[in-house]
Design a protein around this motif. Structure first.
Motif, PDB file in Angstrom:
ATOM      1  N   UNK A 772       0.846  -1.191   0.000  1.00 41.97           N
ATOM      2  CA  UNK A 772       0.000   0.000   0.000  1.00 41.97           C
ATOM      3  C   UNK A 772       0.882   1.241   0.000  1.00 41.97           C
ATOM      4  N   UNK A 773       0.361   2.338  -0.533  1.00 39.98           N
ATOM      5  CA  UNK A 773       1.082   3.607  -0.476  1.00 39.98           C
ATOM      6  C   UNK A 773       0.288   4.589   0.379  1.00 39.98           C
ATOM      7  N   UNK A 774       1.005   5.460   1.039  1.00 40.41           N
ATOM      8  CA  UNK A 774       0.372   6.455   1.893  1.00 40.41           C
ATOM      9  C   UNK A 774       1.409   7.330   2.556  1.00 40.41           C
ATOM     10  N   UNK A 775       0.971   8.046   3.592  1.00 34.02           N
ATOM     11  CA  UNK A 775       1.894   8.927   4.309  1.00 34.02           C
ATOM     12  C   UNK A 775       1.412   9.112   5.735  1.00 34.02           C
ATOM     13  N   UNK A 787      -2.741   1.431  -3.819  1.00 35.63           N
ATOM     14  CA  UNK A 787      -1.808   0.326  -3.912  1.00 35.63           C
ATOM     15  C   UNK A 787      -0.602   0.748  -4.734  1.00 35.63           C
ATOM     16  N   UNK A 788       0.552   0.194  -4.386  1.00 32.56           N
ATOM     17  CA  UNK A 788       1.792   0.533  -5.078  1.00 32.56           C
ATOM     18  C   UNK A 788       1.675   0.258  -6.575  1.00 32.56           C
ATOM     19  N   UNK A 789       1.048  -0.849  -6.935  1.00 32.12           N
ATOM     20  CA  UNK A 789       0.963  -1.214  -8.343  1.00 32.12           C
ATOM     21  C   UNK A 789      -0.022  -0.342  -9.112  1.00 32.12           C
ATOM     22  N   UNK A 790      -0.817   0.472  -8.390  1.00 38.25           N
ATOM     23  CA  UNK A 790      -1.778   1.350  -9.045  1.00 38.25           C
ATOM     24  C   UNK A 790      -1.290   2.792  -9.141  1.00 38.25           C
ATOM     25  N   UNK A 791      -0.082   3.064  -8.676  1.00 36.25           N
ATOM     26  CA  UNK A 791       0.468   4.416  -8.751  1.00 36.25           C
ATOM     27  C   UNK A 791       0.704   4.783 -10.211  1.00 36.25           C
ATOM     28  N   UNK A 792       0.289   5.989 -10.593  1.00 32.10           N
ATOM     29  CA  UNK A 792       0.495   6.473 -11.953  1.00 32.10           C
ATOM     30  C   UNK A 792       1.790   7.274 -12.019  1.00 32.10           C
ATOM     31  N   UNK A 883     -11.786  -1.583  -5.496  1.00 34.96           N
ATOM     32  CA  UNK A 883     -11.876  -1.379  -6.938  1.00 34.96           C
ATOM     33  C   UNK A 883     -10.644  -1.983  -7.605  1.00 34.96           C
ATOM     34  N   UNK A 884     -10.871  -2.757  -8.636  1.00 33.15           N
ATOM     35  CA  UNK A 884      -9.788  -3.404  -9.377  1.00 33.15           C
ATOM     36  C   UNK A 884      -9.248  -2.415 -10.403  1.00 33.15           C
ATOM     37  N   UNK A 885      -8.297  -1.581  -9.973  1.00 33.59           N
ATOM     38  CA  UNK A 885      -7.791  -0.519 -10.852  1.00 33.59           C
ATOM     39  C   UNK A 885      -6.968  -1.091 -12.005  1.00 33.59           C
ATOM     40  N   UNK A 886      -6.273  -2.200 -11.772  1.00 29.21           N
ATOM     41  CA  UNK A 886      -5.498  -2.807 -12.857  1.00 29.21           C
ATOM     42  C   UNK A 886      -6.423  -3.253 -13.984  1.00 29.21           C
ATOM     43  N   UNK A 887      -7.539  -3.840 -13.622  1.00 28.79           N
ATOM     44  CA  UNK A 887      -8.524  -4.253 -14.630  1.00 28.79           C
ATOM     45  C   UNK A 887      -9.106  -3.033 -15.342  1.00 28.79           C
ATOM     46  N   UNK A 888      -9.372  -1.981 -14.578  1.00 32.53           N
ATOM     47  CA  UNK A 888      -9.877  -0.754 -15.181  1.00 32.53           C
ATOM     48  C   UNK A 888      -8.886  -0.189 -16.196  1.00 32.53           C
ATOM     49  N   UNK A 889      -7.605  -0.232 -15.864  1.00 30.44           N
ATOM     50  CA  UNK A 889      -6.587   0.299 -16.770  1.00 30.44           C
ATOM     51  C   UNK A 889      -6.563  -0.488 -18.076  1.00 30.44           C
ATOM     52  N   UNK A 890      -6.630  -1.818 -17.989  1.00 31.97           N
ATOM     53  CA  UNK A 890      -6.636  -2.634 -19.208  1.00 31.97           C
ATOM     54  C   UNK A 890      -7.875  -2.329 -20.043  1.00 31.97           C
ATOM     55  N   UNK A 891      -9.016  -2.204 -19.362  1.00 33.62           N
ATOM     56  CA  UNK A 891     -10.274  -1.938 -20.062  1.00 33.62           C
ATOM     57  C   UNK A 891     -10.259  -0.564 -20.710  1.00 33.62           C
ATOM     58  N   UNK A 892      -9.838   0.453 -19.963  1.00 31.36           N
ATOM     59  CA  UNK A 892      -9.824   1.816 -20.488  1.00 31.36           C
ATOM     60  C   UNK A 892      -8.892   1.920 -21.688  1.00 31.36           C
ATOM     61  N   UNK A 893      -7.726   1.279 -21.599  1.00 31.62           N
ATOM     62  CA  UNK A 893      -6.790   1.304 -22.719  1.00 31.62           C
ATOM     63  C   UNK A 893      -7.410   0.669 -23.958  1.00 31.62           C
ATOM     64  N   UNK A 894      -8.187  -0.393 -23.757  1.00 34.35           N
ATOM     65  CA  UNK A 894      -8.817  -1.084 -24.880  1.00 34.35           C
ATOM     66  C   UNK A 894      -9.909  -0.229 -25.518  1.00 34.35           C
ATOM     67  N   UNK A 895     -10.837   0.278 -24.715  1.00 29.52           N
ATOM     68  CA  UNK A 895     -11.968   1.014 -25.301  1.00 29.52           C
ATOM     69  C   UNK A 895     -11.522   2.342 -25.897  1.00 29.52           C
ATOM     70  N   UNK A 896     -10.518   2.977 -25.305  1.00 30.39           N
ATOM     71  CA  UNK A 896     -10.068   4.265 -25.828  1.00 30.39           C
ATOM     72  C   UNK A 896      -9.202   4.125 -27.077  1.00 30.39           C
TER      73      UNK A 896
END
Length: 904
Positions: A772-775, A787-792, A883-896
């Motif tokens: 996880x990421x935070x401060x 989540x670390x893997x969801x950092x942009x 929320x499954x952000x990794x799945x959202x990223x794959x989906x958004x990349x596909x539809x866009x």
């Protein structure tokens, strides 16, 4: 020697260098001639020419001296090309100033581009041939072997024969023993049929093509062609068939004595060992991994979930080996104090902690309620402490009578309730290791978890047993319900829980005592993570650590004997008896927390006179949504609740507020934790509100201050979004959250690399990098930002997702929001994906209307490339909240990019 191989003309040829191939540096190729000689037994050995890959020249060009040699041996039908990533990675490390390991990857005789001898080689021949080659190369120690498939057997045979040189052994999907009571894997049985052996392996490339086809993911054409390169034509494939024919299918096979010799020698090795595995291998099944782990009990094991037979192509074997060598042999020698210990625990290791079942023993004469099952057939069922304690003792004794021993793994495929509680405490009491992978993982995730944990026993209800039978899960079966004989046979059920308890009662009546309590450092449980950010991982807890979890919960929330606890979250339902609390399992589908209703919670509170309620965020949301069905009596019951807890995913102040309106006298808390550490920080609703007032511009969700005995620090993120630098407790520094506490898990199960990553740079032995990421803020409160893997990583800098999502969710007409990153790292674009509410609610995914898009962009606080609306965001299975952000990223990349606008 039996072969069934056809005679093929022109079956002899000298070694040659390979043609130019992708990923292969021509500078690595060498032809080495081993002169004719006599073996120690006096047998003449003819001259042979070998092709091998060798980084010695490349290291010399770098001006570095090797610290040792990594000897890589391929299997069938691959060749040294299999190890190209290991050669390249090792050179990259050396060039960067790290340990310089020379890599020698051989082509076995009749394989790859080595000599075609026209002679069939048995296993003993291949081990001797490899020894002759290393003698010719004048290899000196330290040497680390790395083998795959039958090259693993050959490399281990070399290690057994060269104890003065070998410093460590590493393997990928191999086996050194074929059990008498199990057939060899089906693909090999088929290939070994006399009428097929020559046709499948030599006359046609069928065996080679099948091997290439089972790679995960599928090999690209250029790589597959590189593997085919040395085997063009039947005259080049004699070694492929010879290798298959040399598989010792039984004790009468000519190579069986050599395999037995190597297996016995492996069990005597005391050098560091690493066993890497691809679970999707149809040939080297996990029973072979179990055998290797038993022969090398000190070995580190890493399973690459989703990978298959061609492991070095399917997974990062190269990086794993380099990291492991850096930890275990940084300069070619085992660090002081790192030698494997094979000693068993002694009586001095006796548990000094209060055992997990202590409260159960203390309340064994009480007729007060211990458990209440709201969904039991025929209405709520109440189980007293007296009955529960007796049942636990009987099942424990019965399991011992069946042969369950300390350290055996027992998979529990039972829904939360009296049966699951009794079986869990009975198993833990006798030192068995319970495997808890709940149905919330889904069938695929559950299958992966159970197979990976390799239970010795499965105790299950009918749905779990049916899945175990249909999907081939390992373990002897015990049913929690009585079954007719045909069903027992079909499901391979050996016993029922009633029969186990009856055997136990008879055993106890004879005066036979239960085994002594396990030591505090003995493993007690393997609990699986939710799988919300990748395949679910098995988390190993010792008895001492589970006891520490219990003690932390008791101290933090004043839960103990006499407390009534509504547990809509399985881990805490199972801890109820350990706390001495009266537990009630609500009427709900445990695989879908959002099925819990307000009436069901009120009924549970009434049934157990409960004062504490623990629910997941998705369950809370539905409880609030169904509050209109509450009666006056229901509301009065909820008014008696003094403590309300919700965890498992971020919980908003608005949701906590709505819940406290239903439980007006309850203090609402939202603990932060994970499967690896169930309680790390805690904050109540007043604390959440105070934090928002004190720090209105903070990004993230405030999860409060560390719980008793917990330390929280931050590993700062660099410009690439990676945690780097020294751990800090300074306020305002965003990075990976690192925790340390006595109740943090022991390790991940058979995941050496995850264990390493989760503790990298953490000196505290009880430390854990959460992912996880935070401060931390100036008041010492922790804020979670995602989540670390969801950092942009955008052109404008690093972006953590939770802050923008929270701001977007304040836009009228927006429900939940998910921030997705698309594009290459460093130049990623942010895409907002939102659920719409009210008049804006949509029934299908679409681009947001211009007004909504403008409002979302204005609120986000960061540049947003696109705004998409969906009926529902994808979430994890267990909590229905993350929320499954990794799945959202794959989906958004596909539809866009022009793909179909389907649901994510």
């Amino acid at each position: 020697m039996r072969s069934g191989l056809p005679r093929v003309a022109a079956a002899t040829a000298p070694a040659t260098p390979p043609p130019p191939l992708p990923g292969l540096d021509p500078a690595w190729s060498r032809i080495v001639t081993v002169p004719a000689a006599a073996d120690p037994g006096g047998t003449a050995r003819p001259e042979r020419s070998w092709h091998l890959l060798d980084t010695a020249g490349s290291l010399a060009a770098l001006g570095v001296e090797p610290v040792g040699t990594l000897l890589c041996v391929h299997g069938n039908p691959t060749w040294s090309y299999l190890w190209r990533s290991v050669l390249r990675t090792s050179l990259d490390v050396a060039a960067a100033g790290g340990p310089a390991w020379r890599v020698v990857a051989v082509d076995q005789l009749d394989m790859g581009f080595s000599e075609r001898t026209g002679v069939q080689h048995g296993l003993a021949d291949r081990v001797r041939d490899l020894g002759a080659l290393t003698d010719e190369l004048e290899l000196s120690g330290p040497v680390v072997t790395l083998g795959h498939d039958w090259g693993g057997v050959v490399s281990l045979g070399w290690a057994v024969d060269h104890p003065d040189l070998v410093a460590a052994v590493t393997t990928c999907n191999t086996a050194v023993h074929q059990p008498d009571d199990a057939p060899i894997p089906a693909p090999l049985r088929l290939a070994l049929r006399p009428e097929l052996l020559g046709r499948a392996t030599v006359l046609t490339p069928a065996f080679l093509e099948t091997t290439l086809a089972i790679a995960h993911p599928r090999l690209d054409r250029a790589t597959a062609d590189a593997y085919r390169a040395p085997y063009r034509g039947a005259a080049r494939r004699g070694g492929v068939g010879g290798f298959v024919a040399d598989i010792p299918v039984d004790g009468d096979h000519p190579s069986a004595p050599e395999l037995d010799r190597i297996a016995a020698g492996v069990a005597a090795l005391e050098v560091p060992a690493l066993v890497m595995w691809g679970p999707r291998d149809p040939v080297f099944l996990e029973r072979y991994l179990d055998d290797l782990a038993e022969r090398l009990p000190h070995a580190d094991v890493h399973r690459f979930e989703g990978a298959g037979h061609l492991l070095p192509d399917d997974a990062d074997v190269a990086g794993t080996v380099v990291e492991w060598l850096g930890d275990h042999l940084p300069d070619g020698r085992v660090p002081a104090g790192a030698e494997p210990s094979l000693q068993a625990p002694t009586d001095d290791d006796a548990d000094v902690r209060r055992p997990l079942w202590a409260a159960l023993d203390e309340l064994r004469d009480s007729d007060e309620a211990a458990l209440v099952e709201m969904a039991a057939a025929g209405g709520p069922r109440t189980v007293s402490w007296r009955l529960l304690a007796r049942r636990v003792g009987e099942i424990a004794a019965g399991l011992v009578d069946l042969g369950v021993r300390a350290g055996d793994r027992v998979s529990l495929l039972v829904t939360p309730g009296a049966d699951l509680t009794a079986v869990l405490y009975a198993s833990v009491r006798i030192g068995a290791v319970v495997v808890v992978a709940d149905a919330g993982l889904g069938l695929r995730g559950l299958t992966r978890a159970v197979r990976g944990a390799r239970p010795d026993w499965i105790i299950g209800a009918l749905p779990g047993l049916g899945a175990a039978r249909a999907l081939g899960w390992p373990g002897r079966r015990i049913a929690t319900v009585s079954l007719p004989a045909p069903a027992r046979r079909a499901l391979r059920v050996e016993h029922t829980l009633v029969e186990v308890a009856r055997r136990g009662a008879q055993r106890l009546a004879r005066g036979t005592a239960l085994p002594g309590a396990p030591s505090s450092d003995a493993p007690a449980a393997v609990l699986f993570t939710s799988g919300s950010t990748g395949p679910a991982k098995g988390v190993v807890y010792t008895h001492g650590q589970l006891g520490a979890v219990r003690d932390t919960l008791a101290a933090q929330y004043d839960i103990g004997v006499g407390t009534g606890l509504v547990a809509g979250f399985a881990p805490f339902a199972l801890l109820g008896p350990a706390l001495g609390a009266r537990s009630v399992a609500p009427d709900m589908d445990v695989t879908a927390p959002r099925t819990l209703t307000a009436r069901a919670v009120a009924d549970s509170v009434t049934a157990a006179d409960a004062t504490v309620v623990f629910l997941s965020p998705a369950a809370v949301a539905n409880v609030v949504a169904t509050a209109g069905a509450l009666t006056a009596a229901d509301r009065a019951a909820l008014g008696r609740v003094r403590l309300f807890l919700s965890a498992g995913a971020p919980v908003s102040a608005e949701l906590l507020t709505a819940a406290t309106e239903l439980m007006p006298n309850a203090s609402a808390h939202t603990p932060y934790g994970m499967t690896e550490g169930l309680l790390m920080t805690d904050v109540d609703l007043d604390g959440v509100r105070a934090a928002a007032a004190d720090a209105p511009d903070e990004d993230g969700i405030c999860v409060g201050r560390p719980a008793t005995g917990v330390r929280v620090r931050i590993a700062p993120l660099d410009d690439s979004g990676e945690p780097s630098g020294a751990l800090t407790e300074d306020p305002g520094v965003t990075g990976e959250i690192v925790v340390a506490a006595p109740h943090v898990r022991e390790r991940y199960d058979r995941l050496w690399r995850q264990n390493r990553v989760s503790r990298l740079g953490v000196a505290d032995p009880r430390g854990h990098r959460t992912g996880d990421v935070g401060h931390l803020d100036s008041a010492g409160r922790l804020w979670v930002e995602g989540r670390l893997q969801h950092v942009l990583t955008t052109a404008d800098g690093v972006v953590t997702p939770v802050g923008p999502e929270q701001r977007i969710e304040r836009v009228p007409g927006v429900g939940r929001a998910g921030l997705a990153g698309i594009g290459p790292r460093g130049t990623q674009q942010a895409v907002a994906v939102v659920e719409t509410t009210g008049g804006r609610r949509t029934r299908r995914p679409t681009l947001a209307d211009p007004d909504l898009a403008r409002a979302v962009r204005a609120a986000a606080g960061i540049p947003v490339a696109a705004v998409l609306t969906v009926p529902e965001l994808p979430t994890d299975i267990r909590h229905n909240s993350k929320v499954d952000r990794a799945r959202l990223s794959r989906w958004a990349a596909s539809v866009l990019s022009g793909g179909r606008m389907v649901r994510p």
